[in-house]
Design an enzyme around this catalytic site. Structure first.
Site, PDB file in Angstrom:
ATOM      1  N   PRO A  97       0.787  -1.236   0.000  1.00 24.10           N
ATOM      2  CA  PRO A  97       0.000   0.000   0.000  1.00 24.10           C
ATOM      3  C   PRO A  97       0.821   1.290   0.000  1.00 24.10           C
ATOM      4  CG  PRO A  97      -0.122  -1.117   2.130  1.00 24.10           C
ATOM      5  CD  PRO A  97       0.522  -2.066   1.180  1.00 24.10           C
ATOM      6  N   ASN A  98       0.290   2.243  -0.733  1.00 21.98           N
ATOM      7  CA  ASN A  98       0.822   3.610  -0.825  1.00 21.98           C
ATOM      8  C   ASN A  98       2.099   3.747  -1.654  1.00 21.98           C
ATOM      9  OD1 ASN A  98      -1.229   4.832   0.883  1.00 21.98           O
ATOM     10  ND2 ASN A  98      -0.258   3.727   2.561  1.00 21.98           N
TER      11      ASN A  98
ATOM     12  N   ARG B  36       4.251  11.211  -2.012  1.00 20.03           N
ATOM     13  CA  ARG B  36       4.282  11.013  -0.550  1.00 20.03           C
ATOM     14  C   ARG B  36       5.688  11.277   0.004  1.00 20.03           C
ATOM     15  NH1 ARG B  36       4.767   4.564   0.894  1.00 20.03           N
ATOM     16  NH2 ARG B  36       4.229   5.354   2.951  1.00 20.03           N
TER      17      ARG B  36
ATOM     18  N   TYR C  97      11.149   9.136   0.736  1.00 21.44           N
ATOM     19  CA  TYR C  97      11.084   8.190  -0.387  1.00 21.44           C
ATOM     20  C   TYR C  97      11.616   8.734  -1.712  1.00 21.44           C
ATOM     21  CZ  TYR C  97       8.090   5.761   2.960  1.00 21.44           C
ATOM     22  OH  TYR C  97       7.622   5.139   4.085  1.00 21.44           O
TER      23      TYR C  97
ATOM     24  N   ASN D 145       7.840  -5.757  -1.083  1.00 23.24           N
ATOM     25  CA  ASN D 145       7.834  -4.613  -0.181  1.00 23.24           C
ATOM     26  C   ASN D 145       6.406  -4.527   0.369  1.00 23.24           C
ATOM     27  OD1 ASN D 145       7.818  -2.211   1.174  1.00 23.24           O
ATOM     28  ND2 ASN D 145       8.878  -1.043  -0.430  1.00 23.24           N
TER      29      ASN D 145
ATOM     30  N   ALA E 295       3.436  -0.738   4.839  1.00 20.74           N
ATOM     31  CA  ALA E 295       3.030  -0.695   6.257  1.00 20.74           C
ATOM     32  C   ALA E 295       2.618  -2.071   6.796  1.00 20.74           C
ATOM     33  CB  ALA E 295       1.899   0.303   6.447  1.00 20.74           C
TER      34      ALA E 295
ATOM     35  N   ASP F 264       1.750 -15.492   7.114  1.00 21.81           N
ATOM     36  CA  ASP F 264       1.220 -16.854   6.946  1.00 21.81           C
ATOM     37  C   ASP F 264       1.182 -17.259   5.472  1.00 21.81           C
ATOM     38  OD1 ASP F 264       0.842 -17.322   9.648  1.00 21.81           O
ATOM     39  OD2 ASP F 264      -1.300 -16.859   9.639  1.00 21.81           O
TER      40      ASP F 264
ATOM     41  N   GLU G 213      12.615  -9.532   1.394  1.00 21.30           N
ATOM     42  CA  GLU G 213      11.838  -8.322   1.725  1.00 21.30           C
ATOM     43  C   GLU G 213      12.695  -7.091   1.430  1.00 21.30           C
ATOM     44  OE1 GLU G 213       9.374  -8.291   5.304  1.00 21.30           O
ATOM     45  OE2 GLU G 213      10.435  -6.480   5.930  1.00 21.30           O
TER      46      GLU G 213
ATOM     47  N   HIS H 254      12.809  -2.647   1.482  1.00 24.88           N
ATOM     48  CA  HIS H 254      12.240  -1.345   1.864  1.00 24.88           C
ATOM     49  C   HIS H 254      13.089  -0.248   1.269  1.00 24.88           C
ATOM     50  CE1 HIS H 254       9.442  -3.198   4.565  1.00 24.88           C
ATOM     51  NE2 HIS H 254      10.424  -3.970   4.976  1.00 24.88           N
TER      52      HIS H 254
ATOM     53  N   ARG I  99      13.883   4.699  11.730  1.00 33.40           N
ATOM     54  CA  ARG I  99      12.671   5.520  11.763  1.00 33.40           C
ATOM     55  C   ARG I  99      11.892   5.298  13.057  1.00 33.40           C
ATOM     56  NH1 ARG I  99       9.611   4.953   6.208  1.00 33.40           N
ATOM     57  NH2 ARG I  99       8.461   6.689   7.158  1.00 33.40           N
TER      58      ARG I  99
HETATM   59  C1  DQA Z   1       8.360   1.138   3.365  1.00 33.67           C
HETATM   60  C2  DQA Z   1       8.550   1.384   4.871  1.00 33.67           C
HETATM   61  C3  DQA Z   1       7.237   1.186   5.615  1.00 33.67           C
HETATM   62  O1  DQA Z   1       7.412   1.419   7.010  1.00 33.67           O
HETATM   63  C4  DQA Z   1       6.190   2.158   5.097  1.00 33.67           C
HETATM   64  O2  DQA Z   1       4.948   1.924   5.730  1.00 33.67           O
HETATM   65  C5  DQA Z   1       6.055   2.139   3.611  1.00 33.67           C
HETATM   66  C6  DQA Z   1       7.254   1.990   2.786  1.00 33.67           C
HETATM   67  C7  DQA Z   1       9.651   1.436   2.557  1.00 33.67           C
HETATM   68  O3  DQA Z   1       9.740   0.970   1.440  1.00 33.67           O
HETATM   69  O4  DQA Z   1      10.529   2.140   3.047  1.00 33.67           O
HETATM   70  O5  DQA Z   1       4.970   2.320   3.071  1.00 33.67           O
HETATM   71  O6  DQA Z   1       8.053  -0.225   3.165  1.00 33.67           O
END
Ligand code: DQA
Length: 142
Positions: free
Chosen positions: A9-10, A17, A22, A73, A76, A86, A97, A99, A106
């Protein structure tokens, strides 16, 4: 070798954002970067994004039998989605994973990753380059 890249998400709001965290490149730039990296590494990839937990879980289920590994990724959801954890454990494909930001530098609540416990490893804090590092890692592992 086929890798599924899942963005949570996002991430579709990149470029809008919190640019201080980012950067100012947008989601399309990220997809281009991932595709270019995959080409260099000679990997077949598909890049998907969802703002819904269930959507991400469906992508993970669909990866079973169709992909050799996952780069995710979870955004959140990283910090609290036992359902995504799961799903990753359930299909048991090699998963990395990633980020964009360094989640360990953070807020306290971002330092814990529930989902990384279902992954081979985590890459955090290298911006878009983290996706290339993740693809490289998967290529080695698989
Ligand atoms: C994120 C880090 C997460 O804490 C955050 O909620 C994101 C982006 C990152 O890529 O740095 O949406 O996954």
């Amino acid at each position: 070798m086929k890798i599924l890249v899942i963005n949570g998400p996002n991430l579709n709001l990149l470029g809008t954002r919190e640019k201080g965290i980012y950067g100012d490149k947008d989601y399309e730039d990220l997809c281009d970067y991932i595709k270019e990296s995959a080409k260099e590494l000679n990997l077949e990839i598909e890049v998907v994004q969802s703002n819904y937990e269930g959507g991400i879980i469906d992508f993970i289920h669909n990866a079973y039998n169709n992909f050799n590994g996952i780069l995710i990724n979870p955004a959140a959801y990283t910090h609290y989605s036992i359902a995504i954890y799961d799903a990753l454990k359930g299909i048991n494909l090699p998963t990395v994973e990633v980020h964009i930001s360094n989640i360990h530098k953070r807020e306290e609540y971002r330092k814990k990753s529930v989902t990384a416990e279902a992954c081979v490893g985590q890459i955090s804090g290298f911006g878009f380059h983290g996706y290339k590092l993740g693809l490289q890692a998967l290529k080695e592992i698989i």
